[in-house]
Structure formats: C-alpha cells, structure tokens
Design a protein around this motif. Sequence first.
Motif, PDB file in Angstrom:
ATOM      1  N   TRP A  96       0.969  -1.349  -0.017  1.00 33.61           N
ATOM      2  CA  TRP A  96       0.128   0.014  -0.156  1.00 33.61           C
ATOM      3  C   TRP A  96       0.739   1.130  -0.093  1.00 33.61           C
ATOM      4  O   TRP A  96       0.574   2.301  -0.391  1.00 33.61           O
ATOM      5  CB  TRP A  96      -1.039  -0.108   1.173  1.00 33.61           C
ATOM      6  N   ASP A 153       0.516   2.177  -3.568  1.00 34.29           N
ATOM      7  CA  ASP A 153      -0.490   2.884  -3.433  1.00 34.29           C
ATOM      8  C   ASP A 153      -0.514   4.482  -2.585  1.00 34.29           C
ATOM      9  O   ASP A 153      -1.368   5.262  -2.757  1.00 34.29           O
ATOM     10  CB  ASP A 153      -1.782   2.455  -2.590  1.00 34.29           C
ATOM     11  N   ALA A 205      -7.705   0.374  -4.315  1.00 36.90           N
ATOM     12  CA  ALA A 205      -7.196   1.285  -3.408  1.00 36.90           C
ATOM     13  C   ALA A 205      -7.694   2.341  -3.505  1.00 36.90           C
ATOM     14  O   ALA A 205      -7.634   3.264  -4.315  1.00 36.90           O
ATOM     15  CB  ALA A 205      -5.606   1.472  -3.514  1.00 36.90           C
TER      16      ALA A 205
END
Lengths: 299, 299
Positions: A161, A165, A296
């Motif tokens: 992440w 992301d 996401a």
Amino acid sequence: MTTITHLEPVFRNDKYPSRVYDLPTLLERKDPVVYSEWREDAGLTKAQSEFYEKNGYLHLEGFFSPEEVVRLKAEMERFKALNETRNADEIVREPGGTDIRSIFAVHANNETFRDLSLHRKLQQIVTYLLGGEVYVHQSRVNFKPGFKGKEFYWHSDFETWHVEDGMPAMRALSCSIALDDNYHFNGPLMVVPGSHNTFVSCVGRTPDDHYKQSLRKQEYGVPDNDSLTKLVKDGGIDTPVGKAGSIVLFDCNIMHGSNSNITPYSRNNIFMVFNSVENRIGKPFGSQAPRPDYIAARS
Amino acid sequence: MTTITHLEPVFRNDKYPSRVYDLPTLLERKDPVVYSEWREDAGLTKAQSEFYEKNGYLHLEGFFSPEEVVRLKAEMERFKALNETRNADEIVREPGGTDIRSIFAVHANNETFRDLSLHRKLQQIVTYLLGGEVYVHQSRVNFKPGFKGKEFYWHSDFETWHVEDGMPAMRALSCSIALDDNYHFNGPLMVVPGSHNTFVSCVGRTPDDHYKQSLRKQEYGVPDNDSLTKLVKDGGIDTPVGKAGSIVLFDCNIMHGSNSNITPYSRNNIFMVFNSVENRIGKPFGSQAPRPDYIAARS
C-alpha cells in the motif's frame, strides 16, 4: 540483512523505503500501533487492546451471531450470482476458469456490505485503534473453495500500500470476517506476532540491470528468507482460527500469509481494510502508476 | 459416487479395482488392519493397537531419542553431500534445480538406514501389526526445506502400490520419522481417521476415449471430491505433529496428504514402507509396466 535506523538522504521523504535497496533491510516502525489512549468505550477491553498493540492482531470469537453469518453468506452468494456473467475489473475469476474468486469494492457497490463497513461495534473498535475517523481503503468478498485453495506467500500489506498506493503511514488495519468455521488445516491466516513493529524493506534493485528487467512484477515486494526467519524466530507463528462469525483484526504491517488448502473445507470470508482519514493515500512511493480505485480507494 | 460391495465378473481376480470404472466407487476393505492378536510383547499397548486399528494411524512421541535424531540428521546430510553431484535414478532433485529433494532406497544403499529399517522396537511393532516377517517395500529420506514446501494432494498409497506395483492386499504400512519439530502450520501430514477401511476406486476410464488419451499420468489415481468429502465428514482430519524423533505409523490405505509450507520451518524426515513377506508385489493390476525397484522393491 542489515538493520538500519536512519535513512540515506535520498530517501529522506520516505519513512519506509522499499524495493530500492540492493539488500534486504529491516527498519523500525515509526508510527504508533494503537492511536488512542484506552477508554471505557473503546469497544475492546484493556487486555485486548494491549494484546493488539503487542502482537499486531486480535482474534474476536463470535463477533457476528450465527444469524448474521447466515445473512452475510446468503448475500455473498446472491451478489456472486448477480455478477456471474458480468464483466468488470472488480470481479476476479479463477485463473483459467470462470468461477468467481473475489469481488472487490463491495462496500461501494452493495448495500449489505456498505452497512457492514459501518457496523457500529466494528467502527467503535477501528476508530479507537486508528484514533479517529476512518474510511474503507479496500474491501472484498473471497470465495475460497476447498480442495484447491492456493497458498498466499508472506507479505506486509503496508509494504504494497505504501509503495504501490502511496499510503504514507502505518495507520490502517484489516478486518477479516470468517463465514466458515476455520481449522488449522484448511489454510488459515498465519501471522507472525510482533512483526508489525519491523518494516522489511524488500529488495528491488540489483547491481545487474538486466536481471532487474527480467523480474516479474510479483517478485517485487517479497520479503527475503533471512528477514522472515528472524521475525519468526522472535515472534513465532500464530493461526487465529475460529468459528464462522469470528473476526481477526490485524495491523497493516504485520507479516502474514497462508498455506494451501487441499481439505474439503471452504474458507469464504469478507475482507475490509480501514484507513485513517488522516492517512489518505497519495502519490505512490514506488515509480508505478497508481492502482485502480477498486483496489485502493482514492475517492 | 456409488458404494458397491460386490465386483463385476471382469474384475473378479482383483479385490480392489481402480482406474477402471467410469464413476468413483467406494469399496469396503477386505483385509484386516491389525494382523495379530494383541500380546504383551506387541511393542504397543492394547490401547495403542486399538487406536491404530480404528483410526488407521498411530503417533508415537519420542520414539527416537534426541541423540538418535542428531545422528540420523548428520547421516542424512552426509549422504546428501555424497550424492550431490551423483547422477542416479534414486536421487530426486527439485524441479528446475539441482537441490536434492529425496533419495530413495536408502535401506539398500546406506548402512545407517539399513540398520534403521531393522531397528528392534520398530520391527517388533511392525511385525506385530502385519502379522509376521516384513521387508522394506520403499524407503527414502526427504529434504523438505521451509518457504517453498509444496502441497501433496490426497491419496491412498495402496491405490498406487496395487495398481502400479501389483501389491495384492492391504498388508503394508508406512513409518514416517520426523527429524525436525513439526507444527500444525508447516505443512504436516494430514490423515483422515478411519478412511483406511474404505477403498476409493479412482476414475480411470471415461466414455470419451479422446479425453482419456489426454489425461496426464498424474491425474490417474486421484480421489474425487465427493468421496473425499464423505470420508472427511465421517472421520474428520487429524495432523499428528510432534517433536523431532516422533514417528507416525499409518496403514497403506489411509487417505492422507499435506498442504504447502511457506513457513521457515523445514520438515526433513525418513520414510520407510514395510510390507508383509506374504504380500510380495507381482504383476501390476493396472496396465502399466512395473515401476523400478528403487520405488517398489521386488528383489
């Protein structure tokens, strides 16, 4: 494997650089685990909160009643049937087949699962742990049949992440809701207690550029054997299994994975990732383009 | 799935036909499990013997001392090093690599493992269970490293030994000797208690001859999902894990398998199959040529 506690100037803006060093590197966590002082209305006992802080996860048996489980399973099957022939990015099918394996973004596209993400008691616990308002970073329902459940290799969600992301800090957690009884032999979630306090910076550059070119994408972000061995030596392995309706909350940086499942027992579950509104995702820390919204959430 | 207790005339000479029917078929076991009356010098208590008879397996903790384990592990490593660059059929390497995964026929080619196959207490138990003199049908040392241990799908050994090796009756058993501590999460042996009393006749013919042609070999002898579900519904699943030095004895027809192992814990073991001298293998019941001697001893 090197433990470093300071960063080279080039990565000064990145608390958790990964896929940039030539060697695996262990970094200390620089964020809290529990973002609130314990209070009576935390939704957890003080002991539960302390367990989560120390170990990075918490198993809550019987969180949902048998009736709620029946209702959630029925809705999952109904939603699956509804999407059986639909073609959309958020529907992931078995490799080489048409069976639906996962449906993403269910909190956005289905009323039951939207309500679930706003479940009063769950919100109470999550807002306590993450210190204020949260939103769903990712959600999915997973259809994991028996006999052919594949393994899922060790990883820290936060590593992905963060790099892919652009999640700035460790201020997110996952909630896995079991819709089937789980056993230690049907490929349950395995966690390394305490591993959430160490960030394993994965190898991403090699001196040999050609080799880098040939790396397949899924080989990025994979923790190395020495780091895994050290984490397991320190913390062991736990498999928090329980009846349908139990949940596991786990910190975004805990090292986790699962073995394959050849047993007849399926392992259907609902998966929700909550992130603090103070920790919204931005530009990925890696060089890739941001991943799509259903994986996401940015909106 | 059909349960039949009598056989069609064409298979009258074969108590356990498999890979011949179009549909999966469950057959009752026609042989004893324990071939002797219990006696004081059986090597097992009466309760242990009854457990084995009922469930088809028996776990004996601490069968070998820590000193014996150290000695066996050292010999295993020594023998591995000795064979590192040797080219021989009985040495099985990792697919796509050179690391040795298993060495077969160690009871025939290595003094330590020959002695092990003649271990007094082990012989006492095995000759009791199988009712008289035995010999080693197959032996191997398995090097199962952590991180990348592959799953081994459900199977009855006897199904293979009967069809491919021509073993007439269920009068053989395996002994797995753990040389590492085993846990429920590092891909341990899973058994279905009681399943040794049912023979799952696997599908081998299909109405569509073309389809049969295209079946890859490893798809033969695989039990079907309905049969597995029934066996597990009746008997559950057990994972008899223990410390290094523990052994598991299991009947040749018990349904067993193992999940993958992504943990850092290796699972090295020694594996010996004992067969009664009254049950020597002959012409395979299937149509294939007999397998080589290092997999199924004929001499």
